[in-house]
Design a protein around this motif. Structure first.
Motif, PDB file in Angstrom:
ATOM      1  N   MET A   1      10.736  67.335 -58.446  1.00 44.68           N
ATOM      2  CA  MET A   1       9.922  66.726 -59.497  1.00 44.68           C
ATOM      3  C   MET A   1       9.904  65.223 -59.275  1.00 44.68           C
ATOM      4  O   MET A   1      10.923  64.623 -58.969  1.00 44.68           O
ATOM      5  CB  MET A   1      10.533  67.038 -60.864  1.00 44.68           C
ATOM      6  N   SER A   2       8.746  64.618 -59.392  1.00 41.54           N
ATOM      7  CA  SER A   2       8.668  63.177 -59.205  1.00 41.54           C
ATOM      8  C   SER A   2       7.847  62.558 -60.315  1.00 41.54           C
ATOM      9  O   SER A   2       7.073  63.238 -60.992  1.00 41.54           O
ATOM     10  CB  SER A   2       8.051  62.826 -57.841  1.00 41.54           C
ATOM     11  N   GLY A  10      18.098  66.432 -58.602  1.00 43.52           N
ATOM     12  CA  GLY A  10      19.529  66.308 -58.421  1.00 43.52           C
ATOM     13  C   GLY A  10      20.285  66.489 -59.719  1.00 43.52           C
ATOM     14  O   GLY A  10      19.718  66.822 -60.755  1.00 43.52           O
ATOM     15  N   ILE A  11      21.577  66.268 -59.641  1.00 48.38           N
ATOM     16  CA  ILE A  11      22.458  66.436 -60.793  1.00 48.38           C
ATOM     17  C   ILE A  11      22.358  65.207 -61.692  1.00 48.38           C
ATOM     18  O   ILE A  11      22.389  64.070 -61.212  1.00 48.38           O
ATOM     19  CB  ILE A  11      23.903  66.653 -60.317  1.00 48.38           C
ATOM     20  N   HIS A  12      22.261  65.435 -62.985  1.00 50.87           N
ATOM     21  CA  HIS A  12      22.271  64.337 -63.961  1.00 50.87           C
ATOM     22  C   HIS A  12      23.706  64.011 -64.362  1.00 50.87           C
ATOM     23  O   HIS A  12      24.132  62.858 -64.291  1.00 50.87           O
ATOM     24  CB  HIS A  12      21.460  64.747 -65.195  1.00 50.87           C
ATOM     25  N   HIS A  13      24.457  65.020 -64.792  1.00 48.88           N
ATOM     26  CA  HIS A  13      25.866  64.828 -65.127  1.00 48.88           C
ATOM     27  C   HIS A  13      26.611  66.152 -65.033  1.00 48.88           C
ATOM     28  O   HIS A  13      25.992  67.219 -64.929  1.00 48.88           O
ATOM     29  CB  HIS A  13      26.046  64.210 -66.519  1.00 48.88           C
ATOM     30  N   VAL A  14      27.910  66.064 -65.038  1.00 49.37           N
ATOM     31  CA  VAL A  14      28.796  67.227 -65.101  1.00 49.37           C
ATOM     32  C   VAL A  14      29.709  67.023 -66.297  1.00 49.37           C
ATOM     33  O   VAL A  14      30.251  65.927 -66.483  1.00 49.37           O
ATOM     34  CB  VAL A  14      29.633  67.382 -63.813  1.00 49.37           C
ATOM     35  N   VAL A 178      12.940  75.641 -59.265  1.00 50.30           N
ATOM     36  CA  VAL A 178      12.888  74.837 -60.489  1.00 50.30           C
ATOM     37  C   VAL A 178      13.381  73.413 -60.266  1.00 50.30           C
ATOM     38  O   VAL A 178      12.794  72.452 -60.781  1.00 50.30           O
ATOM     39  CB  VAL A 178      13.708  75.505 -61.615  1.00 50.30           C
ATOM     40  N   PHE A 179      14.452  73.232 -59.484  1.00 48.19           N
ATOM     41  CA  PHE A 179      15.104  71.931 -59.377  1.00 48.19           C
ATOM     42  C   PHE A 179      14.846  71.190 -58.076  1.00 48.19           C
ATOM     43  O   PHE A 179      15.392  70.101 -57.868  1.00 48.19           O
ATOM     44  CB  PHE A 179      16.614  72.083 -59.591  1.00 48.19           C
ATOM     45  N   GLY A 180      14.038  71.749 -57.182  1.00 49.12           N
ATOM     46  CA  GLY A 180      13.629  71.007 -55.998  1.00 49.12           C
ATOM     47  C   GLY A 180      14.614  70.976 -54.859  1.00 49.12           C
ATOM     48  O   GLY A 180      14.492  70.151 -53.946  1.00 49.12           O
ATOM     49  N   TYR A 181      15.608  71.860 -54.861  1.00 48.81           N
ATOM     50  CA  TYR A 181      16.549  71.958 -53.748  1.00 48.81           C
ATOM     51  C   TYR A 181      15.965  72.844 -52.640  1.00 48.81           C
ATOM     52  O   TYR A 181      15.035  73.614 -52.874  1.00 48.81           O
ATOM     53  CB  TYR A 181      17.872  72.557 -54.219  1.00 48.81           C
ATOM     54  N   ALA A 182      16.551  72.744 -51.450  1.00 53.28           N
ATOM     55  CA  ALA A 182      16.183  73.609 -50.340  1.00 53.28           C
ATOM     56  C   ALA A 182      17.459  74.135 -49.689  1.00 53.28           C
ATOM     57  O   ALA A 182      18.456  73.408 -49.592  1.00 53.28           O
ATOM     58  CB  ALA A 182      15.350  72.848 -49.316  1.00 53.28           C
ATOM     59  N   LYS A 183      17.441  75.393 -49.270  1.00 54.66           N
ATOM     60  CA  LYS A 183      18.591  75.958 -48.555  1.00 54.66           C
ATOM     61  C   LYS A 183      18.649  75.320 -47.172  1.00 54.66           C
ATOM     62  O   LYS A 183      17.670  75.334 -46.421  1.00 54.66           O
ATOM     63  CB  LYS A 183      18.443  77.467 -48.433  1.00 54.66           C
ATOM     64  N   THR A 184      19.801  74.732 -46.837  1.00 59.07           N
ATOM     65  CA  THR A 184      19.880  73.964 -45.593  1.00 59.07           C
ATOM     66  C   THR A 184      20.887  74.498 -44.581  1.00 59.07           C
ATOM     67  O   THR A 184      20.721  74.274 -43.384  1.00 59.07           O
ATOM     68  CB  THR A 184      20.225  72.492 -45.882  1.00 59.07           C
ATOM     69  N   ALA A 185      21.953  75.166 -45.009  1.00 61.28           N
ATOM     70  CA  ALA A 185      22.986  75.597 -44.063  1.00 61.28           C
ATOM     71  C   ALA A 185      23.893  76.622 -44.721  1.00 61.28           C
ATOM     72  O   ALA A 185      23.947  76.734 -45.949  1.00 61.28           O
ATOM     73  CB  ALA A 185      23.814  74.403 -43.574  1.00 61.28           C
ATOM     74  N   THR A 186      24.642  77.364 -43.892  1.00 59.80           N
ATOM     75  CA  THR A 186      25.638  78.318 -44.379  1.00 59.80           C
ATOM     76  C   THR A 186      26.894  78.187 -43.539  1.00 59.80           C
ATOM     77  O   THR A 186      26.818  78.076 -42.310  1.00 59.80           O
ATOM     78  CB  THR A 186      25.099  79.763 -44.310  1.00 59.80           C
TER      79      THR A 186
END
Length: 315
Positions: A1-2, A10-14, A178-186
């Motif tokens: 999302m832009s 990304g993460i806002h808070h934990v 939903v959050f704009g991540y991509a699977k990159t590695a395992t």
């Protein structure tokens, strides 16, 4: 999302649960050198603090928050929980941090490699699992100079989190759709999801742990992970995708004064939040004095004297 060309993925808070507030403050401000950017109360339990730690401005992607309960029973890590919260530090700083942990008596492991990155795992006084990831190219990013931590070694927000779930496919689908991540590695049973461009808080690792015992929430447990939305419109779009594409039940929006939030329990059982970047932590106190005064939401201001009498002293 832009928004206006700027990425807000990304993460806002934990948010996590801790034991005594004074011990929690001492560790995160004086050992890790984070800034206490907001001292308020749990909006659903005003007799309890809600403490926010982060960078100098309390920027999204840097904020670790706590509900400190004086007599909280220890949690137990298991399926359906956040396994580890990982901060970013400059690549050459891990040796300095390992030495600091020895000096301060912080339980920690040896430096290891994960997904090609050097990582130093450790625990806070409640047993919460944390780590530092040494990252190239972040030495020039702004850093809070607190707790005796030199700026050149200071934490620069979140690297990401790792989630422990029975099976990760449905969780991963929400991260990507939903959050704009991509699977990159395992690596083994861990699958990495990343936001393009490597922003602060841009990593989520999913560990598939079928057959493990479910977790038990308590001191040292992460309560929820919040993901960023630029504003209300971006949040509404995410909620629509959660409902229409993933069949998720999402709460109504709740005003947390410094951001506006919705919540849902993702398919692996972990509580997720979507939090807006606006209005930010300087909405009710100057940026230079963040975290110094107890800030209460409007509905509790009339009860300030009673609330302050119940809350433990932090000095």
């Amino acid at each position: 999302m832009s928004f206006n060309g700027q990425s807000f993925n990304g993460i806002h808070h934990v948010t996590a649960i801790s034991g005594p507030a004074r011990r929690n403050l001492a560790f995160y401000a004086e050992v890790l050198g984070l800034r206490l950017v907001k001292k308020t109360v749990n909006f659903d339990d005003p007799g309890t603090y809600h403490l926010y730690f982060g960078d100098a401005a309390g920027a999204p992607g840097t904020i670790l928050t706590f509900f400190p309960w004086e007599h909280a029973a220890p949690g137990r890590l298991g399926v359906g929980q956040t396994q580890e919260t990982v901060f970013r530090v400059p690549e050459g700083s891990l040796g300095w941090w390992a030495h600091r942990f020895v000096e301060k008596g912080v339980p920690h492991e040896t430096i290891t490699r994960r997904f090609g990155e050097s990582v130093l795992a450790f625990k806070d006084p409640d047993g919460m699992r944390l780590a530092l990831a040494g990252m190239p190219g972040i030495g020039d990013e702004p850093a809070w100079n607190g707790g005796g931590v030199p700026p050149e070694h200071a934490i620069r927000g979140f690297h990401g989190v790792s989630l422990l779930v029975e099976a990760g496919d449905k969780t991963g689908a929400i991260l990507t759709d939903v959050f704009g991540y991509a699977k990159t590695a395992t690596e083994g049973t861990v699958t990495r999801y990343a936001v393009p461009g490597n922003p602060v808080g841009g990593i989520v690792d999913i560990r598939a742990a079928g057959g493990f015992l479910p977790g038990r929430e308590g001191a040292g447990s992460v309560h929820h992970v919040a993901f960023r939305a630029a504003d209300d419109a971006a949040q509404e779009a995410m909620v629509a995708r959660l409902r229409e594409h993933h069949g998720q039940r999402v709460t109504e929006q709740r005003d947390r004064n410094y951001f506006r939030s919705v919540y849902f329990r993702e398919p692996g059982g972990i509580l997720f939040e979507i939090a807006t970047d606006v209005p930010g932590f300087a909405v009710d106190e100057p940026a230079e004095s963040l975290g110094q005064a107890l800030k209460l939401p409007a509905q509790y201001e009339a009860q300030r004297a009673r609330i302050e009498a119940v809350l433990p002293a932090l000095d």
